[in-house]
Enzyme design. Structure first.
Site, PDB file in Angstrom:
ATOM      1  N   ASP A  63      15.153  27.235  12.119  1.00  0.00           N
ATOM      2  CA  ASP A  63      15.492  25.874  12.506  1.00  0.00           C
ATOM      3  C   ASP A  63      14.324  25.266  13.264  1.00  0.00           C
ATOM      4  OD1 ASP A  63      16.818  23.543  12.876  1.00  0.00           O
ATOM      5  OD2 ASP A  63      18.510  24.378  13.983  1.00  0.00           O
ATOM      6  N   GLY A  64      13.465  24.603  12.519  1.00  0.00           N
ATOM      7  CA  GLY A  64      12.257  24.030  13.119  1.00  0.00           C
ATOM      8  C   GLY A  64      12.192  22.520  12.952  1.00  0.00           C
ATOM      9  N   LYS A  65      13.046  21.986  12.076  1.00  0.00           N
ATOM     10  CA  LYS A  65      13.089  20.529  11.828  1.00  0.00           C
ATOM     11  C   LYS A  65      11.677  19.976  11.668  1.00  0.00           C
ATOM     12  CE  LYS A  65      17.655  19.892  13.872  1.00  0.00           C
ATOM     13  NZ  LYS A  65      17.958  21.311  14.159  1.00  0.00           N
ATOM     14  N   ARG A  66      10.870  20.693  10.888  1.00  0.00           N
ATOM     15  CA  ARG A  66       9.495  20.292  10.670  1.00  0.00           C
ATOM     16  C   ARG A  66       9.394  19.195   9.614  1.00  0.00           C
ATOM     17  NH1 ARG A  66       9.157  23.545  14.600  1.00  0.00           N
ATOM     18  NH2 ARG A  66       7.458  25.027  14.831  1.00  0.00           N
ATOM     19  N   ASP A  85      14.892  17.539  18.096  1.00  0.00           N
ATOM     20  CA  ASP A  85      16.177  18.188  17.878  1.00  0.00           C
ATOM     21  C   ASP A  85      17.167  17.472  18.772  1.00  0.00           C
ATOM     22  OD1 ASP A  85      18.271  20.313  17.510  1.00  0.00           O
ATOM     23  OD2 ASP A  85      16.598  21.283  16.499  1.00  0.00           O
TER      24      ASP A  85
END
Lengths: 304, 304
Positions: free
Chosen positions: B103-106, A108
């Site tokens: 919101d984990g941006k996995r 992030d």
């Protein structure tokens, strides 16, 4: 941890004479029968099964390989109960002397990246999850990597930045080239920049790279371009990469890389050659045999 | 969930007359005094504080905004206890009628990406974490997005793919251009391709994009290039983006985007103008006032 991550990894590689990384990717449908909870089982029951499965694998491979790589996604798939199992699996690996690469592909920006770095990086009591290292994604740019690098410095931890992944579609972004440099080459240059000023006694730094076994030419190129970086090589075995494909990832001393295998080792009891020999009830023996087999296949890296 | 994600989001926007997304980014040092456990508190104590903080924010904003965005990293920073808090926060948001963007941006490849999609996508009982939607990273290429798209179809869930992020260094990869197309444009084209064949009654599909408020020109360009995609716009408020900067992200009906603010709303009690007015003990009133203020600032999007 007073010894830097790359030196700890190197010591483990030399002590075990192995460059194998065992990927801990528990999947419900592939668990040995004895560990599958019955019909109607809760996620907590499955999490207990995952934990037993992974800790038993750790017991089998602890003296055979330098490092294990728990795959966060499969634990996250079981919700909070799965995360507790993941935490205990990491602890168990350390208790058995293994290093850990948590495969979470996190990242992030700014203080959020700091939170991830603080959460995961640092074995023992240093971080709440206590992993020696973590995989991270570079899409957000170099500034998103800085907090991880800073935490590596503070806690003698490591990261592996996705550079060239093993999947067929990875090239969509990674191979895009402008002004003579592809995206993956740009990321690799950043990795080398970070690690070159942080080299341990082994000659490598704590910022490593993920480069798939399925792209042997790029692996050779990246070995040369990142002389200070450890390379985590996925895609061996089930994904099609062989020993010859990964050789180029190593130095002549057999260092600078670890090769991951997940399914081929942890679900070895499902491979025909082992299913017949051991039977599912002795799945741990199949894990041991598959690990020995992979170590043998890769022994050539030490004699390049 | 029989209504597709984009239609549910649109309905909530129209019902609340708000395009504000409240980012739930709990941080220890910024929690109101009354929620900070004493010295020597365990991570479980902090997790309880995070949960109370986030559920009280949800109670305040439930009728004011369409959607909240819990930031996984801050919960992960508290280990398994934090993950339990995250789970309950998501549930509480749904109980109050809010949609959620986790919101984990996995991301990962193949069956590992499937595991993430199964873990997070699908409100109610559909998935173990129960989020309506999830942010995902595209570095691994289009094939890594397929499992998320498939799960959106199955469970009427949504994803927001990182396209052009709000941080200064994001351009390192995202702006790289070859053959007349930048990396972020390539990702945007993929997002539009996915969503254009999945449009709901609102005219938008379930595959959205993250585009930072800090790049208003690119926001306008991407609005045009992704007519079928909802855009999640971070970087408003604390990161410097203003109402004029985000206008270009919306259609003339005020749809097609939500604007996230985290610190400016949830820690409004620390902003001088609210600290004096409400005092830290009434931090919930500061949250309410800051939410109303942002809604007012953004009301112009409905009358473009």
């Amino acid at each position: 941890m007073s010894v830097c991550f790359s030196d700890r990894l190197t010591q483990r590689i030399l002590a075990t004479k192995s460059v194998t990384c065992v990927g801990l990717d528990p999947r419900r449908q592939s668990l040995p029968q004895g560990l599958q909870p019955g019909e109607g089982a809760s996620v907590a029951d499955w999490a207990a099964g995952f934990e037993t499965f992974c800790t038993e694998i750790i017991d089998v491979v602890a003296d055979k390989v330098p490092v294990v790589k728990p795959q966060a996604a499969f634990f996250e798939q079981l919700g909070p109960a799965g995360m507790q199992a993941l935490h205990r699996v990491i602890q168990h690996a350390h208790n058995k002397g293994l290093l850990t690469i948590l495969d979470g592909k996190r990242n992030d920006i700014g203080s959020t990246a700091e939170a991830y770095a603080d959460a995961y990086l640092g074995a023992g009591e240093a971080s709440v999850w206590g992993s020696d290292s973590l995989t991270v994604s570079p899409y957000l740019g170099a500034d998103s990597l800085d907090p991880f690098v800073a935490q590596c410095d503070r806690r003698n931890a490591g990261v592996f930045v996705l550079v060239k992944t093993s999947n067929p579609g990875g090239g969509m972004l990674q191979d895009r080239s402008s002004e003579g440099q592809s995206v993956y080459q740009t990321v690799a240059a950043k990795v080398e920049e970070f690690s070159s000023t942080r080299r341990g006694e082994c000659g490598f730094g704590p910022i490593g790279a993920v480069v798939g076994a399925t792209y042997p030419e790029q692996l050779a190129e990246l070995r040369e371009k990142m002389p200070s970086a450890y390379i985590l090589i996925p895609g061996f075995g089930a994904q099609g990469g062989g020993a010859q494909d990964v050789l180029a990832g190593f130095t002549s001393a057999g260092l600078g890389a670890v090769v991951n295998s997940s399914r081929h080792i942890i679900f070895a009891h499902r491979r025909p050659e082992y299913a017949d020999k051991f039977g599912e009830a002795n799945w741990q023996d199949a894990v041991a045999a598959a690990t020995d087999e992979m170590n043998q296949q890769l022994a050539c890296v030490f004699g390049q």
